[in-house]
Design a protein around this motif. Structure first.
Motif, PDB file in Angstrom:
ATOM      1  N   GLY A 222       0.796  -1.219   0.000  1.00  0.00           N
ATOM      2  CA  GLY A 222       0.000   0.000   0.000  1.00  0.00           C
ATOM      3  C   GLY A 222       0.830   1.270   0.000  1.00  0.00           C
ATOM      4  N   GLU A 382       1.758   5.219   3.548  1.00  0.00           N
ATOM      5  CA  GLU A 382       0.972   4.178   2.893  1.00  0.00           C
ATOM      6  C   GLU A 382      -0.511   4.410   3.094  1.00  0.00           C
ATOM      7  OE1 GLU A 382       2.180   0.499   4.617  1.00  0.00           O
ATOM      8  OE2 GLU A 382       1.639   1.074   6.652  1.00  0.00           O
ATOM      9  N   GLU A 384      -4.397   3.437   3.987  1.00  0.00           N
ATOM     10  CA  GLU A 384      -5.082   2.671   5.025  1.00  0.00           C
ATOM     11  C   GLU A 384      -5.687   1.411   4.408  1.00  0.00           C
ATOM     12  OE1 GLU A 384      -5.752   1.916   8.678  1.00  0.00           O
ATOM     13  OE2 GLU A 384      -5.543   4.098   8.447  1.00  0.00           O
ATOM     14  N   TRP A 385      -5.578   0.290   5.117  1.00  0.00           N
ATOM     15  CA  TRP A 385      -6.155  -0.962   4.648  1.00  0.00           C
ATOM     16  C   TRP A 385      -7.574  -1.090   5.176  1.00  0.00           C
ATOM     17  CZ3 TRP A 385      -5.636  -4.540   1.103  1.00  0.00           C
ATOM     18  CH2 TRP A 385      -6.277  -5.767   1.250  1.00  0.00           C
ATOM     19  N   ASN A 386      -8.519  -1.328   4.284  1.00  0.00           N
ATOM     20  CA  ASN A 386      -9.919  -1.483   4.653  1.00  0.00           C
ATOM     21  C   ASN A 386     -10.209  -2.973   4.853  1.00  0.00           C
ATOM     22  OD1 ASN A 386     -12.802  -1.789   4.570  1.00  0.00           O
ATOM     23  ND2 ASN A 386     -12.952   0.238   3.634  1.00  0.00           N
ATOM     24  N   GLU A 387     -10.300  -3.384   6.115  1.00  0.00           N
ATOM     25  CA  GLU A 387     -10.504  -4.798   6.431  1.00  0.00           C
ATOM     26  C   GLU A 387     -11.840  -5.308   5.906  1.00  0.00           C
ATOM     27  OE1 GLU A 387      -8.544  -6.927   7.711  1.00  0.00           O
ATOM     28  OE2 GLU A 387      -6.933  -5.759   8.649  1.00  0.00           O
ATOM     29  N   ASN A 390     -11.526  -5.469   2.136  1.00  0.00           N
ATOM     30  CA  ASN A 390     -10.317  -6.191   1.743  1.00  0.00           C
ATOM     31  C   ASN A 390      -9.556  -5.468   0.629  1.00  0.00           C
ATOM     32  OD1 ASN A 390      -8.672  -8.418   2.377  1.00  0.00           O
ATOM     33  ND2 ASN A 390      -9.335  -9.501   0.540  1.00  0.00           N
ATOM     34  N   PHE A 392      -7.216  -1.483  -0.211  1.00  0.00           N
ATOM     35  CA  PHE A 392      -6.646  -0.258   0.338  1.00  0.00           C
ATOM     36  C   PHE A 392      -7.605   0.889   0.066  1.00  0.00           C
ATOM     37  CE2 PHE A 392      -2.753  -2.755  -0.128  1.00  0.00           C
ATOM     38  CZ  PHE A 392      -2.157  -2.523   1.115  1.00  0.00           C
ATOM     39  N   LYS A 397      -2.875   6.200   5.677  1.00  0.00           N
ATOM     40  CA  LYS A 397      -2.946   5.840   7.089  1.00  0.00           C
ATOM     41  C   LYS A 397      -2.388   6.984   7.921  1.00  0.00           C
ATOM     42  CE  LYS A 397      -1.623   1.702   8.157  1.00  0.00           C
ATOM     43  NZ  LYS A 397      -0.737   0.536   8.436  1.00  0.00           N
TER      44      LYS A 397
END
Length: 454
Positions: A222, A382, A384-387, A390, A392, A397
């Motif tokens: 990311g 980088e 943010e990862w969206n859980e 699934n 970015f 972030k």
């Protein structure tokens, strides 16, 4: 029991000697995890030891190195010594392994009270240690206190600021050893399917492959700017052969302000065909009254005369920042430098800022040593990862790197299309210092109008 013959890459042999702290780092294919897993399996089978295998986050036993250790047990025929259970591995009664115990934990399951259960353990192996937090490291180290106990760490380098990297590679303790090992050091690597995977990855994306396989810093999936930063370094544009030119263009300073968060400052100068960044500063717990003299001192140190300062560009929210006082940051900087030397950066979308950063970084030279901390932030910046989805997200972030990235991107926008400073109008005044003739709100409105924002 017959004699075991254990083969290890020559590069890893220093890890066979007794040391309090042992580290193995590098890219994939270097056999780091296989080495530590095999060592734990063999030691537990031949003498009673207790070992804990740790990750920062372990949601289930499937996330652990359990299967890798089981594979080593089966490879060497040690199942007669070690009983493989669902959540742990125990030495069998009546064998040399009696009393051995191997458990698998995530550090999130420990606190100051229950981590005491590890006091009598012989080995703690932290896998994927690049994600290990400073809090976890600080909690684990004093807990493993049995005489002769060892802490092992294996990791693929991510950022120089990761706690494990700082611990082993920047401030290594006396009783420690750390080995850098990559696929080239593994004599069995070419006989595995991973060899072709590595070749394919280098052909498809050399920068990403250098991180995954070569153990290079900062090219996470990311990453926002890591690819371009690494390209700049390979091209020789991140170098100490960069400095302020007193006969060149005025100096522009881009910033991002924070009090509890980090304030960051990049020092820019236009050059024919591009730009240079000859200095960088950052710090926390300081407001505008603290920063103004520090900036003045740094400019003087670099030989920048007051008339050669173009403007200090403050982020859009500097108008509202108060740092717990009745005056905004903008007003304080105007008092210190004068209204003509302070510019409120026009507001813009995050996508536009990142686009400007990716464009300008191709045309900029950066002083390597002076800007090292800032460059580390650009590598670590980088998304943010969206859980839930699934994927970015479109937003970076918010962490230690975001202020470095934001302030750099602000500077790129400024360099891409430098906005003329607002001109004071007769009849208006600014009550923050002598000689200023413009109200703060009017200056802001004039700036926005000049940039086409209103």
């Amino acid at each position: 029991m017959s004699t075991l013959r254990i083969e290890v890459p020559r590069k890893l042999k220093p890890l066979l000697q007794p040391k309090r702290y042992k580290g193995a780092y590098g890219g994939r294919g270097g056999a780091k995890s296989h080495f530590f897993a095999e060592q734990i399996a063999v030691r537990a089978a031949t003498s009673p030891i207790r070992a804990v295998c740790i990750r920062e986050v372990q949601n289930s036993i499937k996330d652990s190195v359990r299967q890798l250790i089981v594979d080593k047990i089966l490879k060497h025929g040690l199942e007669g010594m070690l009983e493989i259970l669902e959540a742990e591995i125990r030495g069998r009664v009546g064998t040399p392994a009696e009393g051995s115990l191997i458990v698998f934990k995530g550090m999130q399951s420990y606190n100051a009270a229950n981590i005491k259960s590890l006091e009598g353990f012989d080995i703690a192996w932290v896998e994927e240690a690049q994600t290990f937090s400073q809090a976890s490291l600080d909690m684990l180290r004093p807990t493993l206190r049995k005489p002769g106990s060892e802490l092992w760490f294996s990791w693929n380098p991510r950022y120089k600021t990761d706690p494990v990297d700082q611990f082993f590679r920047q401030r290594p303790p006396k009783d420690s050893v750390a080995v850098n090992i990559n696929w080239q050091d593994n004599p069995w690597f070419r006989d595995t399917p991973l060899h072709q995977d590595m070749l394919d990855d280098y052909e498809a994306d050399a920068d990403k492959a250098e991180h995954v396989w070569g153990g290079a810093y900062g090219a996470s999936q990311g990453a926002i700017l890591a690819r371009w930063v690494n390209e700049a370094e390979r091209a020789g544009r991140i170098t100490n052969e960069v400095d302020y030119d007193p006969n060149g263009a005025p100096v522009e300073i881009s910033s991002d302000l924070g009090y509890r968060d980090t304030s960051c400052w990049w020092f820019w100068q236009r050059r024919l065909g591009g730009y240079v960044i000859f200095d960088y500063m950052h710090g926390t717990q300081m407001d505008a009254d603290d920063w103004a003299p520090l900036l003045q001192a740094r400019l003087k140190e670099r030989g920048v005369k007051p008339e050669m300062l173009g403007r200090i560009w403050l982020p859009p929210d500097a108008k509202a920042k108060t740092f717990a006082t009745k005056h905004s940051a903008m007003e304080k900087f105007i008092r210190a430098f004068g209204v003509q030397k302070i510019g409120p950066k026009p507001g813009s979308k995050k996508d536009d800022q990142i686009s400007a950063a990716r464009t300008i970084i191709k045309k900029v030279k950066i002083h390597k040593d002076r800007c090292e901390d800032g460059i580390d932030g650009l590598l670590a910046w980088e998304y943010e990862w969206n859980e839930e989805d699934n994927i970015f997200s479109r937003e970076p972030k918010h962490n230690w790197a975001s202020h470095r990235g934001d302030s750099f991107a602000y500077g790129c926008e400024i360099m891409e299309g430098l906005v003329a400073p607002p001109q004071p109008e007769r009849g208006r005044h600014l009550e923050v210092g002598h000689g200023n003739t413009m109200k703060f709100d009017d200056m802001w409105a004039t700036q926005q109008a000049a940039s086409g924002r209103i």
